[in-house]
Design a protein around this motif. Structure first.
Motif, PDB file in Angstrom:
ATOM      1  N   LEU A   7       0.836  -1.193   0.000  1.00 39.73           N
ATOM      2  CA  LEU A   7       0.000   0.000   0.000  1.00 39.73           C
ATOM      3  C   LEU A   7       0.872   1.244   0.000  1.00 39.73           C
ATOM      4  O   LEU A   7       1.915   1.264   0.654  1.00 39.73           O
ATOM      5  CB  LEU A   7      -0.892   0.046   1.250  1.00 39.73           C
ATOM      6  CG  LEU A   7      -1.832  -1.108   1.510  1.00 39.73           C
ATOM      7  CD1 LEU A   7      -2.499  -0.950   2.868  1.00 39.73           C
ATOM      8  CD2 LEU A   7      -2.881  -1.198   0.424  1.00 39.73           C
ATOM      9  N   VAL A   9       0.196   5.206   0.933  1.00 38.78           N
ATOM     10  CA  VAL A   9      -0.828   5.993   1.594  1.00 38.78           C
ATOM     11  C   VAL A   9      -0.260   7.377   1.902  1.00 38.78           C
ATOM     12  O   VAL A   9       0.913   7.488   2.275  1.00 38.78           O
ATOM     13  CB  VAL A   9      -1.254   5.295   2.909  1.00 38.78           C
ATOM     14  CG1 VAL A   9      -2.302   6.071   3.647  1.00 38.78           C
ATOM     15  CG2 VAL A   9      -1.712   3.877   2.646  1.00 38.78           C
ATOM     16  N   GLN A  14      -5.211   8.459   2.999  1.00 41.06           N
ATOM     17  CA  GLN A  14      -5.854   8.091   1.743  1.00 41.06           C
ATOM     18  C   GLN A  14      -4.940   7.161   0.953  1.00 41.06           C
ATOM     19  O   GLN A  14      -3.774   7.473   0.730  1.00 41.06           O
ATOM     20  CB  GLN A  14      -6.141   9.345   0.914  1.00 41.06           C
ATOM     21  CG  GLN A  14      -7.089  10.305   1.592  1.00 41.06           C
ATOM     22  CD  GLN A  14      -7.091  11.656   0.915  1.00 41.06           C
ATOM     23  OE1 GLN A  14      -6.052  12.188   0.556  1.00 41.06           O
ATOM     24  NE2 GLN A  14      -8.277  12.208   0.745  1.00 41.06           N
ATOM     25  N   THR A  15      -5.480   6.042   0.545  1.00 43.65           N
ATOM     26  CA  THR A  15      -4.702   5.072  -0.225  1.00 43.65           C
ATOM     27  C   THR A  15      -4.500   5.598  -1.638  1.00 43.65           C
ATOM     28  O   THR A  15      -5.448   5.946  -2.328  1.00 43.65           O
ATOM     29  CB  THR A  15      -5.428   3.718  -0.271  1.00 43.65           C
ATOM     30  OG1 THR A  15      -5.639   3.268   1.070  1.00 43.65           O
ATOM     31  CG2 THR A  15      -4.613   2.686  -1.024  1.00 43.65           C
ATOM     32  N   ALA A  18      -2.670   0.433  -4.218  1.00 41.89           N
ATOM     33  CA  ALA A  18      -2.864  -0.820  -3.476  1.00 41.89           C
ATOM     34  C   ALA A  18      -2.644  -1.979  -4.441  1.00 41.89           C
ATOM     35  O   ALA A  18      -3.213  -2.006  -5.527  1.00 41.89           O
ATOM     36  CB  ALA A  18      -4.262  -0.888  -2.881  1.00 41.89           C
ATOM     37  N   GLU A  33      -7.336  -2.104   5.059  1.00 34.68           N
ATOM     38  CA  GLU A  33      -6.589  -0.863   4.815  1.00 34.68           C
ATOM     39  C   GLU A  33      -6.876   0.168   5.896  1.00 34.68           C
ATOM     40  O   GLU A  33      -5.951   0.809   6.406  1.00 34.68           O
ATOM     41  CB  GLU A  33      -6.930  -0.287   3.438  1.00 34.68           C
ATOM     42  CG  GLU A  33      -6.315  -1.049   2.301  1.00 34.68           C
ATOM     43  CD  GLU A  33      -6.726  -0.518   0.930  1.00 34.68           C
ATOM     44  OE1 GLU A  33      -7.075   0.682   0.816  1.00 34.68           O
ATOM     45  OE2 GLU A  33      -6.692  -1.309  -0.035  1.00 34.68           O
ATOM     46  N   VAL A  37      -3.857   1.417   8.250  1.00 35.89           N
ATOM     47  CA  VAL A  37      -3.457   2.814   8.090  1.00 35.89           C
ATOM     48  C   VAL A  37      -3.613   3.566   9.403  1.00 35.89           C
ATOM     49  O   VAL A  37      -2.707   4.306   9.816  1.00 35.89           O
ATOM     50  CB  VAL A  37      -4.266   3.477   6.946  1.00 35.89           C
ATOM     51  CG1 VAL A  37      -4.102   4.979   6.952  1.00 35.89           C
ATOM     52  CG2 VAL A  37      -3.831   2.897   5.608  1.00 35.89           C
TER      53      VAL A  37
END
Length: 143
Positions: A7, A9, A14-15, A18, A33, A37
């Motif tokens: 990932l 981020v 906010q991703t 991915a 996620e 996170v």
């Protein structure tokens, strides 16, 4: 298998990218996620870069405004994964010139392509920056 997911981020959680190497439904991915996170972003810089979550070991590192999080099996070597994250960032730096969040957002396909050159089915298969970037540079020349 090794790597289960990667990932990228931003600082707000906010991703931006991915990539999963095992099947998870969209709802499972969102929940995973969100949990990871929140857990990683809440840690301070004095804490180590390894976190255990569910059946995964999360290895993460912050570069500028981006967090790179890699979920691996519990048997995986954390330091080797930190080196992998550093290699990924160096490779992106070489291509984009000091990679930032906007580079990932506007060139998502290139970021995925770099990952696909480096990792296959959860195993690291390429570590040469030149070998990783050559196909991307060829694609850039033809377009």
């Amino acid at each position: 298998m090794g790597i289960r997911f990667i990932l990228m981020v931003n600082k707000q959680g906010q991703t931006r990218l991915a990539q999963y190497y095992e099947y998870l439904t969209l709802e499972e991915r969102r929940a995973l996620e969100g949990e990871i996170v929140r857990k990683c972003l809440a840690r301070n810089e004095q804490q180590c870069s390894f976190v255990e979550h569910r059946t995964y070991k999360i290895v993460y590192r912050r570069y500028a405004s981006l967090f790179f999080l890699v979920g691996v099996d519990n048997e995986e070597n954390e330091l080797a994964i930190l080196e992998f994250i550093h290699l990924l960032v160096e490779t992106m730096d070489r291509h984009f010139g000091n990679v930032c969040e906007l580079d990932i957002m506007f060139h998502l396909e290139k970021a995925h392509f770099m990952l696909e050159e480096m990792v296959m089915n959860g195993c690291i298969v390429e570590t040469s920056k030149a070998n990783i970037l050559t196909p991307i540079q060829l694609m850039d020349k033809t377009s």
